[in-house]
Design an enzyme around this catalytic site. Structure first.
Site, PDB file in Angstrom:
ATOM      1  N   LEU A   1       0.834  -1.195   0.000  1.00 61.48           N
ATOM      2  CA  LEU A   1       0.000   0.000   0.000  1.00 61.48           C
ATOM      3  C   LEU A   1       0.874   1.252   0.000  1.00 61.48           C
ATOM      4  O   LEU A   1       1.789   1.374   0.819  1.00 61.48           O
ATOM      5  CB  LEU A   1      -0.900   0.012   1.241  1.00 61.48           C
ATOM      6  CG  LEU A   1      -1.852  -1.175   1.401  1.00 61.48           C
ATOM      7  CD1 LEU A   1      -2.467  -1.174   2.796  1.00 61.48           C
ATOM      8  CD2 LEU A   1      -2.943  -1.120   0.341  1.00 61.48           C
ATOM      9  N   ASP A   2       0.593   2.165  -0.905  1.00 58.38           N
ATOM     10  CA  ASP A   2       1.278   3.451  -0.878  1.00 58.38           C
ATOM     11  C   ASP A   2       0.775   4.244   0.331  1.00 58.38           C
ATOM     12  O   ASP A   2      -0.383   4.108   0.727  1.00 58.38           O
ATOM     13  CB  ASP A   2       0.987   4.211  -2.171  1.00 58.38           C
ATOM     14  CG  ASP A   2       1.782   5.495  -2.271  1.00 58.38           C
ATOM     15  OD1 ASP A   2       2.916   5.535  -1.752  1.00 58.38           O
ATOM     16  OD2 ASP A   2       1.279   6.456  -2.873  1.00 58.38           O
ATOM     17  N   LYS A   3       1.651   5.048   0.918  1.00 61.56           N
ATOM     18  CA  LYS A   3       1.247   5.827   2.100  1.00 61.56           C
ATOM     19  C   LYS A   3       0.368   7.018   1.720  1.00 61.56           C
ATOM     20  O   LYS A   3      -0.795   7.098   2.113  1.00 61.56           O
ATOM     21  CB  LYS A   3       2.474   6.340   2.860  1.00 61.56           C
ATOM     22  CG  LYS A   3       2.124   7.270   4.025  1.00 61.56           C
ATOM     23  CD  LYS A   3       3.351   7.805   4.705  1.00 61.56           C
ATOM     24  CE  LYS A   3       4.063   8.865   3.891  1.00 61.56           C
ATOM     25  NZ  LYS A   3       3.275  10.126   3.744  1.00 61.56           N
TER      26      LYS A   3
ATOM     27  N   THR B   1      -3.381   7.026   0.153  1.00 60.25           N
ATOM     28  CA  THR B   1      -4.008   5.715   0.315  1.00 60.25           C
ATOM     29  C   THR B   1      -4.299   5.468   1.791  1.00 60.25           C
ATOM     30  O   THR B   1      -5.456   5.382   2.205  1.00 60.25           O
ATOM     31  CB  THR B   1      -3.122   4.593  -0.243  1.00 60.25           C
ATOM     32  OG1 THR B   1      -2.866   4.850  -1.631  1.00 60.25           O
ATOM     33  CG2 THR B   1      -3.794   3.239  -0.112  1.00 60.25           C
TER      34      THR B   1
ATOM     35  N   LEU C   1       4.535   1.355   1.544  1.00 57.30           N
ATOM     36  CA  LEU C   1       5.618   1.865   0.715  1.00 57.30           C
ATOM     37  C   LEU C   1       5.563   3.390   0.681  1.00 57.30           C
ATOM     38  O   LEU C   1       4.486   3.970   0.563  1.00 57.30           O
ATOM     39  CB  LEU C   1       5.488   1.335  -0.716  1.00 57.30           C
ATOM     40  CG  LEU C   1       5.308  -0.171  -0.894  1.00 57.30           C
ATOM     41  CD1 LEU C   1       5.175  -0.503  -2.378  1.00 57.30           C
ATOM     42  CD2 LEU C   1       6.475  -0.930  -0.286  1.00 57.30           C
TER      43      LEU C   1
END
Length: 212
Positions: free
Chosen positions: A36-38, A41, A185
């Site tokens: 998961l992108d920070k 998201t 990530l």
């Protein structure tokens, strides 16, 4: 594909979730890890300026004006936070350059400034013990630290903070209940990454990542 898969893809689309096809949805049952992108998201993706520490001879207004002028040419959420924090007249910027995964550079009134992350400050060679201490403290507070500098010295340290989406904690808990391990990530510093990951219940956070 099963009728159930087709119904699920259609239902997801109505909620703004686009799935390439039913086969990908059916394959999701085999997932053991999800990345998961920070920013945008797990967080709202709308950071705001929280700290400004002047290190050189410039005033706070000068630091913010010059940084905002250069960052106004960038589309990055962190840059937008700095631009939004300044409500005055911006300076003209020449020789603007986006430094991938690090920050931006531009010339204002004949002086070339860089506005970028911890990595850029280290690569430029302006970090010292006292600057590292300030950066560390900000990063441990789950903030993204930004250094305004020339090629010779650091002039100021700023920080921006994003807010966690209220549904992120529950979503992470539900993924874990399904046996799926989430990984976060981000291009943020590793300390900032871990501080934010802990807020949502993620134990595996990968920071200092470049776009590629």
């Amino acid at each position: 594909l099963s009728q159930q898969a087709r119904r699920d893809v259609g239902g997801a689309a109505r909620r703004g979730i686009l799935i390439k096809g039913g086969v990908h949805l059916e394959g999701a049952r085999k997932l053991k890890t999800i990345a998961l992108d920070k920013t945008g998201t797990l967080t709202h993706g709308k950071p705001t300026l929280t700290d400004l520490n002047v290190l050189g001879d410039l005033s706070r207004d000068d630091v913010l004006r010059i940084s905002a002028s250069i960052d106004s040419l960038s589309e990055h959420p962190v840059a937008h936070a700095i631009v939004t924090a300044y409500d005055g007249q911006l300076d003209a910027v020449t020789d603007f350059e986006a430094i991938t995964g690090r920050g931006v550079q531009g010339t204002v009134n004949g002086v070339t400034y860089l506005v970028g992350n911890h990595r850029l400050a280290e690569e430029t060679g302006v970090c010292n013990i006292s600057i590292e201490a300030i950066l560390r403290d900000l990063e441990l507070e789950a903030k993204t630290a930004i250094v305004m500098m020339t090629h010779e010295k650091a002039l100021a340290i700023m920080a921006v903070a994003d807010t966690i989406r209220p549904e992120s904690v529950e979503a992470i808990a539900r993924l874990r209940a399904l046996g799926v391990e989430p990984v976060m990530l981000t291009g943020d510093n590793a300390r900032t990454a871990m501080a934010i990951a802990q807020l949502v219940g993620i134990t595996d956070a990968r920071g200092d990542l470049l776009p590629d």
